[in-house]
Motif scaffolding. Sequence first.
Motif, PDB file in Angstrom:
ATOM      1  N   TYR A  52       0.834  -1.195   0.000  1.00 39.32           N
ATOM      2  CA  TYR A  52       0.000   0.000   0.000  1.00 39.32           C
ATOM      3  C   TYR A  52       0.873   1.251   0.000  1.00 39.32           C
ATOM      4  CZ  TYR A  52      -4.221  -2.710   0.530  1.00 39.32           C
ATOM      5  OH  TYR A  52      -5.263  -3.573   0.288  1.00 39.32           O
ATOM      6  N   ASP A  53       0.474   2.212  -0.824  1.00 35.70           N
ATOM      7  CA  ASP A  53       1.301   3.394  -1.040  1.00 35.70           C
ATOM      8  C   ASP A  53       0.961   4.566  -0.130  1.00 35.70           C
ATOM      9  OD1 ASP A  53       0.899   2.567  -4.476  1.00 35.70           O
ATOM     10  OD2 ASP A  53       2.657   2.169  -3.230  1.00 35.70           O
ATOM     11  N   TYR A  54      -0.295   4.711   0.187  1.00 31.60           N
ATOM     12  CA  TYR A  54      -0.744   5.881   0.936  1.00 31.60           C
ATOM     13  C   TYR A  54      -1.413   5.428   2.223  1.00 31.60           C
ATOM     14  CZ  TYR A  54      -0.037   7.992  -3.629  1.00 31.60           C
ATOM     15  OH  TYR A  54       0.514   8.405  -4.814  1.00 31.60           O
ATOM     16  N   TRP A  55      -1.124   6.179   3.286  1.00 32.23           N
ATOM     17  CA  TRP A  55      -1.624   5.820   4.617  1.00 32.23           C
ATOM     18  C   TRP A  55      -2.213   7.035   5.320  1.00 32.23           C
ATOM     19  CZ3 TRP A  55      -1.418   0.951   6.917  1.00 32.23           C
ATOM     20  CH2 TRP A  55      -0.764  -0.032   6.168  1.00 32.23           C
ATOM     21  N   GLY A  56      -3.236   6.782   6.109  1.00 30.39           N
ATOM     22  CA  GLY A  56      -3.754   7.808   6.989  1.00 30.39           C
ATOM     23  C   GLY A  56      -3.003   7.811   8.299  1.00 30.39           C
ATOM     24  N   GLN A  57      -3.386   8.725   9.180  1.00 31.75           N
ATOM     25  CA  GLN A  57      -2.660   8.889  10.446  1.00 31.75           C
ATOM     26  C   GLN A  57      -3.159   7.927  11.513  1.00 31.75           C
ATOM     27  OE1 GLN A  57      -5.213  10.684   9.601  1.00 31.75           O
ATOM     28  NE2 GLN A  57      -6.475  10.748  11.452  1.00 31.75           N
ATOM     29  N   GLY A  58      -4.315   7.336  11.291  1.00 32.30           N
ATOM     30  CA  GLY A  58      -4.845   6.367  12.236  1.00 32.30           C
ATOM     31  C   GLY A  58      -5.846   6.982  13.203  1.00 32.30           C
ATOM     32  N   THR A  59      -6.725   6.123  13.716  1.00 33.63           N
ATOM     33  CA  THR A  59      -7.698   6.530  14.717  1.00 33.63           C
ATOM     34  C   THR A  59      -7.756   5.448  15.797  1.00 33.63           C
ATOM     35  OG1 THR A  59      -9.970   7.297  15.068  1.00 33.63           O
ATOM     36  CG2 THR A  59      -9.680   5.514  13.476  1.00 33.63           C
ATOM     37  N   GLN A  60      -7.767   5.870  17.044  1.00 28.18           N
ATOM     38  CA  GLN A  60      -7.720   4.940  18.161  1.00 28.18           C
ATOM     39  C   GLN A  60      -9.103   4.378  18.461  1.00 28.18           C
ATOM     40  OE1 GLN A  60      -5.005   3.920  20.297  1.00 28.18           O
ATOM     41  NE2 GLN A  60      -6.560   2.475  21.032  1.00 28.18           N
ATOM     42  N   VAL A  61      -9.174   3.079  18.585  1.00 26.92           N
ATOM     43  CA  VAL A  61     -10.387   2.402  19.033  1.00 26.92           C
ATOM     44  C   VAL A  61     -10.042   1.659  20.318  1.00 26.92           C
ATOM     45  CG1 VAL A  61     -12.110   0.639  18.549  1.00 26.92           C
ATOM     46  CG2 VAL A  61     -11.337   2.177  16.720  1.00 26.92           C
ATOM     47  N   THR A  62     -10.758   1.951  21.368  1.00 22.29           N
ATOM     48  CA  THR A  62     -10.539   1.293  22.652  1.00 22.29           C
ATOM     49  C   THR A  62     -11.828   0.588  23.068  1.00 22.29           C
ATOM     50  OG1 THR A  62      -8.928   2.970  23.300  1.00 22.29           O
ATOM     51  CG2 THR A  62      -9.852   1.592  25.048  1.00 22.29           C
ATOM     52  N   VAL A  63     -11.731  -0.710  23.298  1.00 25.66           N
ATOM     53  CA  VAL A  63     -12.892  -1.503  23.686  1.00 25.66           C
ATOM     54  C   VAL A  63     -12.729  -1.880  25.151  1.00 25.66           C
ATOM     55  CG1 VAL A  63     -14.307  -3.514  23.193  1.00 25.66           C
ATOM     56  CG2 VAL A  63     -13.050  -2.379  21.341  1.00 25.66           C
ATOM     57  N   ALA A  64     -13.639  -1.386  25.963  1.00 22.16           N
ATOM     58  CA  ALA A  64     -13.573  -1.640  27.401  1.00 22.16           C
ATOM     59  C   ALA A  64     -14.359  -2.899  27.745  1.00 22.16           C
ATOM     60  CB  ALA A  64     -14.136  -0.449  28.154  1.00 22.16           C
ATOM     61  N   SER A  65     -13.789  -3.693  28.632  1.00 25.84           N
ATOM     62  CA  SER A  65     -14.459  -4.946  29.022  1.00 25.84           C
ATOM     63  C   SER A  65     -15.449  -4.709  30.152  1.00 25.84           C
ATOM     64  CB  SER A  65     -13.416  -5.972  29.457  1.00 25.84           C
ATOM     65  OG  SER A  65     -12.640  -5.455  30.518  1.00 25.84           O
TER      66      SER A  65
END
Length: 127
Positions: A114-127
Amino acid sequence: QMQLVESGGGLVQAGGSRRLSCAASGRTFSRYDVGWFRQAPGKEREFVAAISWSGGTTYYANSVKGRFTISRDNAKNTVYLQMNTLKPEDTAVYSCAARPSTYTAVVSRREDEYDYWGQGTQVTVAS
């Protein structure tokens, strides 16, 4: 150059749902395959899902198959990742990536293709 911006991350309870978006600009988005990858703390980045330029072909990691759905709206230059029945082990930074489509039935699951990437987004799943 293509720019990718993810959104939709946040804190969610186990069993809940979240929809991530990946908005693209700068290139003809409909000519690109798109993948979602994630990286949990202390772990390597891993493949989550991918979709072909037309949306006709999709792939999923075994760990998310049946729970996550990838889709795209080329008119809006956006790819979505609908995440259902979330588990604590889904906690990670989720990034989208794009590569020019080969217009075949195969969509890459390899991040190095893959050539292009985003900066990312955090997903946190609480138990």
